[in-house]
Design an enzyme around this catalytic site. Sequence first.
Site, PDB file in Angstrom:
ATOM      1  N   ARG A   1       0.845  -1.190   0.000  1.00 30.65           N
ATOM      2  CA  ARG A   1       0.000   0.000   0.000  1.00 30.65           C
ATOM      3  C   ARG A   1       0.884   1.246   0.000  1.00 30.65           C
ATOM      4  O   ARG A   1       0.900   1.992  -0.963  1.00 30.65           O
ATOM      5  CB  ARG A   1      -0.954  -0.025   1.225  1.00 30.65           C
ATOM      6  N   ASP A   2       1.697   1.433   1.031  1.00 31.64           N
ATOM      7  CA  ASP A   2       2.532   2.640   1.093  1.00 31.64           C
ATOM      8  C   ASP A   2       3.616   2.599   0.019  1.00 31.64           C
ATOM      9  O   ASP A   2       4.004   3.637  -0.527  1.00 31.64           O
ATOM     10  CB  ASP A   2       3.154   2.769   2.490  1.00 31.64           C
TER      11      ASP A   2
ATOM     12  N   HIS B   1       9.104   6.960   8.877  1.00 29.01           N
ATOM     13  CA  HIS B   1       9.737   7.187   7.566  1.00 29.01           C
ATOM     14  C   HIS B   1      11.196   7.528   7.817  1.00 29.01           C
ATOM     15  O   HIS B   1      11.563   8.013   8.888  1.00 29.01           O
ATOM     16  CB  HIS B   1       9.016   8.297   6.794  1.00 29.01           C
TER      17      HIS B   1
ATOM     18  N   HIS C   1       4.373   4.302  12.918  1.00 28.77           N
ATOM     19  CA  HIS C   1       4.718   4.130  11.499  1.00 28.77           C
ATOM     20  C   HIS C   1       5.776   5.179  11.147  1.00 28.77           C
ATOM     21  O   HIS C   1       5.494   6.374  11.187  1.00 28.77           O
ATOM     22  CB  HIS C   1       3.424   4.327  10.685  1.00 28.77           C
TER      23      HIS C   1
ATOM     24  N   HIS D   1       3.217   4.374  -3.380  1.00 31.44           N
ATOM     25  CA  HIS D   1       3.585   5.783  -3.624  1.00 31.44           C
ATOM     26  C   HIS D   1       4.887   5.900  -4.416  1.00 31.44           C
ATOM     27  O   HIS D   1       5.119   6.902  -5.094  1.00 31.44           O
ATOM     28  CB  HIS D   1       3.763   6.520  -2.291  1.00 31.44           C
TER      29      HIS D   1
ATOM     30  N   SER E   1       4.655  11.009   9.036  1.00 31.79           N
ATOM     31  CA  SER E   1       4.508  11.117   7.575  1.00 31.79           C
ATOM     32  C   SER E   1       5.631  11.903   6.915  1.00 31.79           C
ATOM     33  O   SER E   1       5.963  11.651   5.752  1.00 31.79           O
ATOM     34  CB  SER E   1       3.171  11.795   7.236  1.00 31.79           C
TER      35      SER E   1
END
Lengths: 355, 355
Positions: free
Chosen positions: A23-24, A206, A204, A27, A177
């Site tokens: 899903r991610d 990054h 989550h 991107h 994010s």
Amino acid sequence: MTEATSPDVAAGKPILIHDPSLRDGHHAVRHSLGAEQLRAYALAADAAGIPVVEVGHGNGLGASSLQVGRARLSDDEMLSITREALTTSKLGVFMLPGWGSIADLDNAISRGVDLVRIGTHCTESSLAERHLGYLRERDVEAHAVLLMSHMASAEQLAEHCARLAGFGATGVGIMDSAGHYLPADVTERVTAMCAAVDVPVMFHGHNNLGMAVANSIAAADAGASILDACARGFGAGAGNTQLEVLVPVLERVGYRTGIDLYRLLDAADVAERELMPAPPTVDSLSIVSGLAGVFSGFKTRVLDISAREGVDPRDVFFELGRRQAVAGQEDLIVDVALALRGSATGTADRRASRV
Amino acid sequence: MTEATSPDVAAGKPILIHDPSLRDGHHAVRHSLGAEQLRAYALAADAAGIPVVEVGHGNGLGASSLQVGRARLSDDEMLSITREALTTSKLGVFMLPGWGSIADLDNAISRGVDLVRIGTHCTESSLAERHLGYLRERDVEAHAVLLMSHMASAEQLAEHCARLAGFGATGVGIMDSAGHYLPADVTERVTAMCAAVDVPVMFHGHNNLGMAVANSIAAADAGASILDACARGFGAGAGNTQLEVLVPVLERVGYRTGIDLYRLLDAADVAERELMPAPPTVDSLSIVSGLAGVFSGFKTRVLDISAREGVDPRDVFFELGRRQAVAGQEDLIVDVALALRGSATGTADRRASRV
């Protein structure tokens, strides 16, 4: 997950790994994954014993569109293919209210989804109330996540998490994010969130500042019990927390994931070979967007507009950060670029203030 | 460096950044950098204000050979080209006694080197005594570093650092050659080292477990004041600590490097474009070698021999780790592969014990 209760893995605190590679990661490849790609990775992830495999358009259910990009496969196709490949892993989906609707939830449920995550901007948890309520009615496991969470204080995040749990979320958490956090930031926020709710807390990360794994360990140490990570970090810009690094590091410091290391490494090799042109790396503009606290999805437009207006894209990112730009406010990029172009001061002055 | 004493950067504790991109990075490209490449990066690093730029064959002065690979340029050529490019950055070299000799030191001094680093295995500091003594006689700044330092305890490292300082080293430190450390490991060791010596303490990280930046911050927090980092992490396998990530993260948590962020990002862009086919990423075997605590330079031979003997290269790495293999013991790879091939137990048993 199937091994989570066996004696030898119960020695340490269990951590549930939630894998949004399909899903991610979308991107990073303009939502272009095809059926064979989804199947290959889902089979490998399932074989490794990854508890949750999340699939879909990068922006979640219902988001495929001209505005944020059309996915190669429909939501239905992605769900069916992944559902068929998974034997023990749960099938997860992500939804941003506004992009997705109750009808999309209905559809995902009919396709056999096990876990739905509802995402909202970090200070807009109320947008998830209706969807979480609906999922509770339908008796579907529902988690809720707050995006761009560095823009809210620990107290605010704790308050929003408590609200989300009140709406029926059986797991709540935050996404970094913009890849802005350092471990101490995560510790402070996750500690406050864990004190505010009785449901599992997730994180989550990054990797814009090279800290995704360290931040995830900090989250676990502060009480988080669900961690997101993607094979080879597959995701936009600098990528997400690297799954096959996080799992053995968690195990080494005493947590238990129930995941088989060698099969996990095999799955990551499949991901590198089948899903992505190359694994994500931390380039200079990813570092700047992380420092500035701006979603790295702005990158292409920042580069285009900066080139057109003759300004430094790094100045644009830092100014967007000061103005607290969030996704959907891409029009701010033009305003900022024009303001910088019109500014009489040289870039040297602006640079000094960044460091 | 030139800005290190200006009022606005003196607010935080100063950290001296030592950049071995043009030396350790050489391991990633078989020592093949040419004159234009060295010049381009040295100019960019100098413009950013990086305090020390280290150059040479990956294994240091005198190491160019059939055994570890011939460098494209001679030591003399590399030193001359880099010396000419640097205006404020110091010119550094690395030497492993055995590969390099007093004659190599003499030669480097005549080429205008500012700082020499002598490296030894973590428990063999005595090998550096003669060279450090010679450099002290010649009044050349000399640091000493312990390689594969995870193989020694904090107490042992502290003792060896104290000896090295006694031999005349004006900076002492450790390399995480296998990329094995997590932050708590670094904190324990650097704290002990700082307590044992009065000279600056350094740390050099590798990113096998995604922890190079976090480990470097842990080193600074424990008292280290010299940190190694390479542009884009340029180095063998999973790469080194990523320089242009480390610097702004250090600044954000209150340290001062005196380095200009934008010019640093520019230098990293030059490095990505001019020096490497692609930035390092953390692949599956890099993770295994980091977990096993084995120098990732073994990778190619482990892969070749494992394929020939029909064994899993991951098993080979873990067994090499148990046998505490170090560089120079490549013959162990064959022994291990043969032993694994002869082993009656299935790989499943061995796998479980790794996680």
